[in-house]
Design a protein around this motif. Structure first.
Motif, PDB file in Angstrom:
ATOM      1  N   ASP A  70     -37.867 -20.599  25.185  1.00 52.46           N
ATOM      2  CA  ASP A  70     -38.105 -21.508  25.560  1.00 52.46           C
ATOM      3  C   ASP A  70     -38.932 -21.092  27.326  1.00 52.46           C
ATOM      4  O   ASP A  70     -39.931 -21.455  27.216  1.00 52.46           O
ATOM      5  CB  ASP A  70     -37.068 -22.934  25.861  1.00 52.46           C
ATOM      6  CG  ASP A  70     -36.567 -23.858  25.278  1.00 52.46           C
ATOM      7  OD1 ASP A  70     -36.971 -24.049  23.823  1.00 52.46           O
ATOM      8  OD2 ASP A  70     -35.588 -23.814  25.183  1.00 52.46           O
ATOM      9  N   ARG A 119     -31.397 -27.391  34.626  1.00 52.15           N
ATOM     10  CA  ARG A 119     -31.891 -26.945  32.985  1.00 52.15           C
ATOM     11  C   ARG A 119     -33.013 -25.516  33.776  1.00 52.15           C
ATOM     12  O   ARG A 119     -33.661 -25.976  34.569  1.00 52.15           O
ATOM     13  CB  ARG A 119     -32.613 -27.135  32.239  1.00 52.15           C
ATOM     14  CG  ARG A 119     -31.221 -28.214  32.061  1.00 52.15           C
ATOM     15  CD  ARG A 119     -32.083 -29.914  30.795  1.00 52.15           C
ATOM     16  NE  ARG A 119     -33.386 -30.545  31.199  1.00 52.15           N
ATOM     17  CZ  ARG A 119     -32.866 -31.918  31.918  1.00 52.15           C
ATOM     18  NH1 ARG A 119     -31.348 -32.265  32.389  1.00 52.15           N
ATOM     19  NH2 ARG A 119     -33.923 -32.553  32.565  1.00 52.15           N
ATOM     20  N   TYR A 141     -36.997 -28.100  32.570  1.00 53.30           N
ATOM     21  CA  TYR A 141     -37.820 -27.933  31.312  1.00 53.30           C
ATOM     22  C   TYR A 141     -36.562 -28.954  30.444  1.00 53.30           C
ATOM     23  O   TYR A 141     -34.747 -28.925  30.379  1.00 53.30           O
ATOM     24  CB  TYR A 141     -37.383 -26.745  30.179  1.00 53.30           C
ATOM     25  CG  TYR A 141     -37.319 -26.342  29.395  1.00 53.30           C
ATOM     26  CD1 TYR A 141     -38.740 -26.452  29.057  1.00 53.30           C
ATOM     27  CD2 TYR A 141     -36.751 -26.602  27.955  1.00 53.30           C
ATOM     28  CE1 TYR A 141     -39.929 -25.926  27.143  1.00 53.30           C
ATOM     29  CE2 TYR A 141     -37.086 -26.200  27.046  1.00 53.30           C
ATOM     30  CZ  TYR A 141     -38.250 -26.028  26.428  1.00 53.30           C
ATOM     31  OH  TYR A 141     -38.871 -26.145  25.020  1.00 53.30           O
ATOM     32  N   ASP A 142     -36.891 -30.012  29.707  1.00 49.78           N
ATOM     33  CA  ASP A 142     -35.829 -30.346  29.336  1.00 49.78           C
ATOM     34  C   ASP A 142     -36.498 -30.206  27.802  1.00 49.78           C
ATOM     35  O   ASP A 142     -37.367 -30.537  26.668  1.00 49.78           O
ATOM     36  CB  ASP A 142     -36.416 -32.215  28.912  1.00 49.78           C
ATOM     37  CG  ASP A 142     -35.488 -33.501  28.143  1.00 49.78           C
ATOM     38  OD1 ASP A 142     -34.693 -32.968  27.686  1.00 49.78           O
ATOM     39  OD2 ASP A 142     -35.414 -34.635  28.873  1.00 49.78           O
ATOM     40  N   GLY A 143     -35.237 -29.811  26.943  1.00 52.13           N
ATOM     41  CA  GLY A 143     -35.571 -29.598  25.274  1.00 52.13           C
ATOM     42  C   GLY A 143     -35.517 -30.411  24.542  1.00 52.13           C
ATOM     43  O   GLY A 143     -36.218 -30.523  23.943  1.00 52.13           O
ATOM     44  N   GLU A 144     -35.409 -32.279  24.489  1.00 54.28           N
ATOM     45  CA  GLU A 144     -36.415 -33.089  24.001  1.00 54.28           C
ATOM     46  C   GLU A 144     -38.246 -34.008  24.138  1.00 54.28           C
ATOM     47  O   GLU A 144     -38.444 -33.673  23.225  1.00 54.28           O
ATOM     48  CB  GLU A 144     -34.909 -34.507  24.369  1.00 54.28           C
ATOM     49  CG  GLU A 144     -34.235 -33.991  23.235  1.00 54.28           C
ATOM     50  CD  GLU A 144     -33.304 -35.749  23.412  1.00 54.28           C
ATOM     51  OE1 GLU A 144     -33.484 -37.010  24.171  1.00 54.28           O
ATOM     52  OE2 GLU A 144     -31.639 -35.616  23.968  1.00 54.28           O
ATOM     53  N   ILE A 145     -38.040 -32.957  25.579  1.00 56.07           N
ATOM     54  CA  ILE A 145     -39.161 -33.543  25.759  1.00 56.07           C
ATOM     55  C   ILE A 145     -39.736 -32.284  26.289  1.00 56.07           C
ATOM     56  O   ILE A 145     -39.328 -31.812  27.710  1.00 56.07           O
ATOM     57  CB  ILE A 145     -39.737 -34.835  26.474  1.00 56.07           C
ATOM     58  CG1 ILE A 145     -38.654 -35.899  25.992  1.00 56.07           C
ATOM     59  CG2 ILE A 145     -41.260 -34.787  27.146  1.00 56.07           C
ATOM     60  CD1 ILE A 145     -38.669 -37.076  27.237  1.00 56.07           C
ATOM     61  N   PRO A 146     -39.972 -31.125  25.877  1.00 55.77           N
ATOM     62  CA  PRO A 146     -40.754 -29.830  26.747  1.00 55.77           C
ATOM     63  C   PRO A 146     -41.493 -29.828  27.772  1.00 55.77           C
ATOM     64  O   PRO A 146     -42.732 -31.062  27.570  1.00 55.77           O
ATOM     65  CB  PRO A 146     -40.814 -29.049  25.213  1.00 55.77           C
ATOM     66  CG  PRO A 146     -40.287 -29.529  24.286  1.00 55.77           C
ATOM     67  CD  PRO A 146     -40.712 -31.406  24.557  1.00 55.77           C
TER      68      PRO A 146
END
Length: 164
Positions: A70, A119, A141-146
Motif C-alpha cells: 500500500d 494506519r 490510508y484505509d484499506g477499504e477506501i484507498p
C-alpha cells in the motif's frame, strides 16, 4: 560420446549460472521511485529532528514502509499523479519517514502512541508548540477506501500547500 554429454552439461550449467547471476545483479527493487533512500527520515530520530527545527516550521510527513504494498502504491502511483495534477514537486514538500524497521519488528503501534497515526501509509502536518511536537492534521490510508490523488490534493489544500 560420454565426453560430449558431460561437456554439454557443463556448458548448460555455466549458461544457467550466468543467467541467474545477471538476473540478481539487474533485479528490479520493490521500491522503484527515483528518490534515494538516504533522503528518508529515520523514525527513531524523527522527534529530535522535528524539535530541532523550532516552533516556526511545519513539517509535512509521509509515513512509508518500502516493504508494504500500500505504501509503495501511494508513493509510486498516487503521489506521482498528485505531482502531475498540481505541478508541484511533492518529494521536496513532503518529507518521507521510513517506518520499515517498525513494521519489520511489529512495533507499528508506536505510530499511534507517538503521532496519533492508526494506519499507514499516512500523511501528517507536524509543528512544535511549547517544546513538544504536535500533529495539526493527518490523512491515513484505509484499506477499504484507498487513498486517491484527490484525497492527497485535498490534504495539501487543507494545509495551504496548493493554490486551489
Amino acid at each position: 560420446m560420454f565426453k560430449k554429454v558431460v561437456y554439454s552439461l557443463l556448458l548448460l550449467i555455466c549458461a544457467y549460472s550466468t543467467a541467474v547471476v545477471a538476473f540478481r545483479v539487474f533485479e528490479p527493487k520493490t521500491d522503484t521511485n527515483v528518490i534515494d533512500e538516504g533522503a528518508y527520515l529515520d523514525y527513531d530520530s524523527l522527534r529530535e529532528y522535528i524539535l530541532s527545527t523550532g516552533e516556526s516550521v511545519t513539517h509535512y510527513l509521509f509515513f512509508y514502509s518500502r516493504n508494504d504494498n500500500d505504501c509503495v502504491y501511494v508513493k509510486n502511483t498516487v503521489l506521482a499523479s498528485v505531482s502531475v495534477n498540481t505541478q508541484l514537486q511533492i518529494d521536496r514538500m513532503i518529507e518521507t519517514v521510513d517506518i520499515t524497521s517498525l513494521e519489520a519488528n511489529m512495533l507499528t503501534e508506536k505510530l499511534s502512541a507517538d503521532w496519533g497515526i492508526q494506519r499507514y501509509p499516512a500523511f501528517a502536518a507536524v509543528t512544535v508548540k511549547d517544546g513538544e511536537p504536535v500533529v495539526l492534521n493527518s490523512l491515513e490510508y484505509d484499506g477499504e477506501i484507498p487513498l486517491s490523488a484527490l484525497d492527497v490534493e485535498a490534504w495539501l489544500r487543507e494545509n495551504g500547500l496548493t493554490a486551489n
